[in-house]
Motif scaffolding. Structure first.
Motif, PDB file in Angstrom:
ATOM      1  N   ARG A  90      26.731   7.722 117.280  1.00 33.93           N
ATOM      2  CA  ARG A  90      27.415   7.540 115.821  1.00 33.93           C
ATOM      3  C   ARG A  90      27.182   8.407 114.657  1.00 33.93           C
ATOM      4  NH1 ARG A  90      28.901   1.330 115.905  1.00 33.93           N
ATOM      5  NH2 ARG A  90      26.873   1.442 115.115  1.00 33.93           N
ATOM      6  N   ASP A 105      41.907   8.195 109.407  1.00 33.67           N
ATOM      7  CA  ASP A 105      41.675   7.720 110.730  1.00 33.67           C
ATOM      8  C   ASP A 105      40.788   8.984 112.179  1.00 33.67           C
ATOM      9  OD1 ASP A 105      43.248  10.203 110.345  1.00 33.67           O
ATOM     10  OD2 ASP A 105      43.934  10.296 112.357  1.00 33.67           O
ATOM     11  N   ALA A 108      37.855   6.292 111.136  1.00 38.42           N
ATOM     12  CA  ALA A 108      37.905   5.114 111.602  1.00 38.42           C
ATOM     13  C   ALA A 108      37.255   5.579 113.582  1.00 38.42           C
ATOM     14  CB  ALA A 108      38.894   4.710 111.320  1.00 38.42           C
ATOM     15  N   ALA A 109      37.778   6.487 114.274  1.00 33.58           N
ATOM     16  CA  ALA A 109      37.743   6.030 115.204  1.00 33.58           C
ATOM     17  C   ALA A 109      36.924   6.573 115.985  1.00 33.58           C
ATOM     18  CB  ALA A 109      38.479   6.817 115.836  1.00 33.58           C
ATOM     19  N   GLU A 111      33.790   5.606 113.683  1.00 30.28           N
ATOM     20  CA  GLU A 111      33.307   4.278 113.963  1.00 30.28           C
ATOM     21  C   GLU A 111      33.433   4.109 115.035  1.00 30.28           C
ATOM     22  OE1 GLU A 111      34.477   3.607 109.737  1.00 30.28           O
ATOM     23  OE2 GLU A 111      32.883   5.065 108.882  1.00 30.28           O
ATOM     24  N   ARG A 112      34.006   3.524 116.030  1.00 32.78           N
ATOM     25  CA  ARG A 112      34.143   2.889 116.534  1.00 32.78           C
ATOM     26  C   ARG A 112      33.198   2.505 117.712  1.00 32.78           C
ATOM     27  NH1 ARG A 112      40.451   3.221 115.649  1.00 32.78           N
ATOM     28  NH2 ARG A 112      39.872   4.004 117.859  1.00 32.78           N
ATOM     29  N   ASP A 115      27.354   1.626 119.847  1.00 32.93           N
ATOM     30  CA  ASP A 115      25.943   2.348 119.079  1.00 32.93           C
ATOM     31  C   ASP A 115      25.261   2.306 119.937  1.00 32.93           C
ATOM     32  OD1 ASP A 115      24.282   2.765 116.357  1.00 32.93           O
ATOM     33  OD2 ASP A 115      23.472   0.747 116.872  1.00 32.93           O
ATOM     34  N   LEU A 129      35.892   7.196 123.122  1.00 34.21           N
ATOM     35  CA  LEU A 129      37.006   6.297 122.391  1.00 34.21           C
ATOM     36  C   LEU A 129      38.304   6.080 123.311  1.00 34.21           C
ATOM     37  CD1 LEU A 129      37.229   9.175 119.397  1.00 34.21           C
ATOM     38  CD2 LEU A 129      36.751   6.653 119.786  1.00 34.21           C
TER      39      LEU A 129
END
Length: 138
Positions: A90, A105, A108-109, A111-112, A115, A129
């Protein structure tokens, strides 16, 4: 020494050069590259005009199991993840996307993402995702 055609006279040479003037000089000089009988006819009164992109779902380009919007979104994601970031986790993917000036965007995606997982391909990132990839045919 005058250069000219040895097979034709000057009058025939001039006539032949006028016949191909549209091809040589282009449409802006009075001649057209397309002869009138080869031009497409306009649509009839009760028929829609021709377009280059059909309305609705595209018929080509979307593999089985994905819509054309999914393909476009996955492609957009892949534009901001270079091959040097793969395989990567990640943090590496987020850093790479930021280095490539990814929009907020996309960052942000990424970062989701969970880990501790290493991703080999953009398709694996896409699936992580929560999206679906194309299905294989057997």
């Amino acid at each position: 020494m005058e250069r000219g055609s040895s097979k034709h006279g000057p009058r025939i040479d001039e006539q032949m050069s006028q016949e191909v003037a549209g091809l040589v000089q282009g449409p802006g000089t009075g001649g057209s590259r397309v002869e009138e009988f080869r031009e497409a006819e306009p649509a009839g009164e009760d028929q829609p005009g021709a377009t280059t992109a059909p309305a609705g779902e595209l018929r080509t380009g979307a593999p089985q199991g994905m819509s054309s919007e999914d393909v476009e979104a996955r492609s957009r994601l892949g534009r901001f993840i270079t091959l040097s970031a793969l395989p990567g986790d990640r943090e590496a993917l987020v850093a790479n996307a930021r280095d490539n000036d990814a929009p907020a965007d996309i960052v942000a995606a990424l970062e989701r993402l969970p880990d501790g997982t290493r991703y080999q391909t953009v398709s694996e990132v896409w699936a992580a995702l929560g999206h679906t990839n194309e299905t294989t045919r057997w």
